[in-house]
Design a protein around this motif. Sequence first.
Motif, mmCIF file in Angstrom:
data_model
loop_
_atom_site.group_PDB
_atom_site.id
_atom_site.type_symbol
_atom_site.label_atom_id
_atom_site.label_comp_id
_atom_site.label_asym_id
_atom_site.label_seq_id
_atom_site.Cartn_x
_atom_site.Cartn_y
_atom_site.Cartn_z
ATOM 1 N N VAL A 50 0.838 -1.197 0.000
ATOM 2 C CA VAL A 50 0.000 0.000 0.000
ATOM 3 C C VAL A 50 0.873 1.247 0.000
ATOM 4 C CG1 VAL A 50 -1.681 1.303 1.352
ATOM 5 C CG2 VAL A 50 -1.951 -1.164 1.073
ATOM 6 N N ARG A 51 1.899 1.250 0.830
ATOM 7 C CA ARG A 51 2.794 2.411 0.908
ATOM 8 C C ARG A 51 3.461 2.695 -0.432
ATOM 9 N NH1 ARG A 51 8.354 2.634 4.045
ATOM 10 N NH2 ARG A 51 9.106 2.548 1.928
ATOM 11 N N ARG A 52 3.803 1.645 -1.165
ATOM 12 C CA ARG A 52 4.460 1.815 -2.461
ATOM 13 C C ARG A 52 3.477 2.243 -3.550
ATOM 14 N NH1 ARG A 52 7.453 -3.345 -0.702
ATOM 15 N NH2 ARG A 52 9.389 -2.466 0.122
ATOM 16 N N MET A 53 2.223 1.865 -3.411
ATOM 17 C CA MET A 53 1.220 2.235 -4.409
ATOM 18 C C MET A 53 0.761 3.679 -4.259
ATOM 19 S SD MET A 53 -1.168 -1.188 -4.597
ATOM 20 C CE MET A 53 -2.025 -0.769 -6.131
ATOM 21 N N LYS A 54 0.737 4.168 -3.039
ATOM 22 C CA LYS A 54 0.191 5.489 -2.740
ATOM 23 C C LYS A 54 0.844 6.603 -3.548
ATOM 24 C CE LYS A 54 -2.257 8.228 0.044
ATOM 25 N NZ LYS A 54 -3.389 8.770 -0.664
ATOM 26 N N PRO A 55 2.190 6.712 -3.584
ATOM 27 C CA PRO A 55 2.784 7.828 -4.332
ATOM 28 C C PRO A 55 2.581 7.724 -5.842
ATOM 29 C CG PRO A 55 4.493 6.502 -3.291
ATOM 30 C CD PRO A 55 3.177 5.946 -2.862
ATOM 31 N N LEU A 56 2.175 6.558 -6.316
ATOM 32 C CA LEU A 56 1.908 6.390 -7.740
ATOM 33 C C LEU A 56 0.469 6.746 -8.090
ATOM 34 C CD1 LEU A 56 3.914 3.111 -8.427
ATOM 35 C CD2 LEU A 56 4.570 5.478 -8.928
ATOM 36 N N GLY A 57 -0.298 7.155 -7.086
ATOM 37 C CA GLY A 57 -1.644 7.626 -7.341
ATOM 38 C C GLY A 57 -2.709 6.548 -7.446
ATOM 39 N N PHE A 58 -2.405 5.341 -7.010
ATOM 40 C CA PHE A 58 -3.423 4.294 -7.025
ATOM 41 C C PHE A 58 -4.477 4.603 -5.963
ATOM 42 C CE2 PHE A 58 0.105 1.965 -9.001
ATOM 43 C CZ PHE A 58 -0.541 1.369 -10.065
ATOM 44 N N THR A 59 -5.720 4.313 -6.283
ATOM 45 C CA THR A 59 -6.817 4.557 -5.345
ATOM 46 C C THR A 59 -6.888 3.428 -4.325
ATOM 47 O OG1 THR A 59 -8.444 3.335 -6.645
ATOM 48 C CG2 THR A 59 -8.139 5.689 -7.178
ATOM 49 N N LEU A 60 -7.650 3.652 -3.261
ATOM 50 C CA LEU A 60 -7.847 2.606 -2.259
ATOM 51 C C LEU A 60 -8.511 1.383 -2.893
ATOM 52 C CD1 LEU A 60 -9.002 4.666 0.854
ATOM 53 C CD2 LEU A 60 -6.741 3.702 0.403
ATOM 54 N N ASP A 61 -9.457 1.606 -3.802
ATOM 55 C CA ASP A 61 -10.106 0.475 -4.474
ATOM 56 C C ASP A 61 -9.112 -0.314 -5.324
ATOM 57 O OD1 ASP A 61 -12.613 0.881 -3.373
ATOM 58 O OD2 ASP A 61 -13.320 2.113 -5.056
ATOM 59 N N GLU A 62 -8.207 0.395 -5.997
ATOM 60 C CA GLU A 62 -7.188 -0.300 -6.792
ATOM 61 C C GLU A 62 -6.249 -1.085 -5.883
ATOM 62 O OE1 GLU A 62 -6.681 2.525 -10.708
ATOM 63 O OE2 GLU A 62 -5.878 3.266 -8.799
ATOM 64 N N MET A 63 -5.883 -0.503 -4.766
ATOM 65 C CA MET A 63 -5.026 -1.205 -3.803
ATOM 66 C C MET A 63 -5.722 -2.464 -3.307
ATOM 67 S SD MET A 63 -3.649 1.983 -1.550
ATOM 68 C CE MET A 63 -2.912 3.414 -2.297
ATOM 69 N N ARG A 64 -6.989 -2.317 -2.979
ATOM 70 C CA ARG A 64 -7.787 -3.456 -2.510
ATOM 71 C C ARG A 64 -7.843 -4.552 -3.578
ATOM 72 N NH1 ARG A 64 -11.757 -0.355 -1.284
ATOM 73 N NH2 ARG A 64 -11.077 0.348 0.744
ATOM 74 N N ASP A 65 -8.024 -4.150 -4.825
ATOM 75 C CA ASP A 65 -8.110 -5.098 -5.938
ATOM 76 C C ASP A 65 -6.799 -5.866 -6.109
ATOM 77 O OD1 ASP A 65 -9.274 -6.401 -8.182
ATOM 78 O OD2 ASP A 65 -8.403 -4.911 -9.531
#
Length: 132
Positions: A50-65
Amino acid sequence: MQIGEVASRTELSLRTIRHYEETGLVVPSARSQGGFRLYTETDVARLMVVRRMKPLGFTLDEMRDLLAATDRLDGDDARLSAGEREELLERVRAFERAARQRVADLRTQLARAEEFAATLADRLTGASAPQG
């Protein structure tokens, strides 16, 4: 481990970790008798994704997916058909492609920002030179 240690290891704030728990991204594996959240190495690994996805602009739903797909792939679900497995792998591949594109976009933005900063520095150097 308790939330403080997890925060230290992941460089996330306690508030952020609690927020990710509230949104269902990372749920502590257990609670102590005193009610404290207890996390495992697997929980820490999820937080790092999650921490690595956040700065790339992924949404919470994308992270969940993504986490759902990797959980299914990593699980010991023998009922996962070859087709389901390939579908999950394709979802992960799509995230990998998106991450690479976002990194490339960020590199472009950084290059433009550096050019702008250099232009300002040049202007200031020229403006501070004695006129004569």
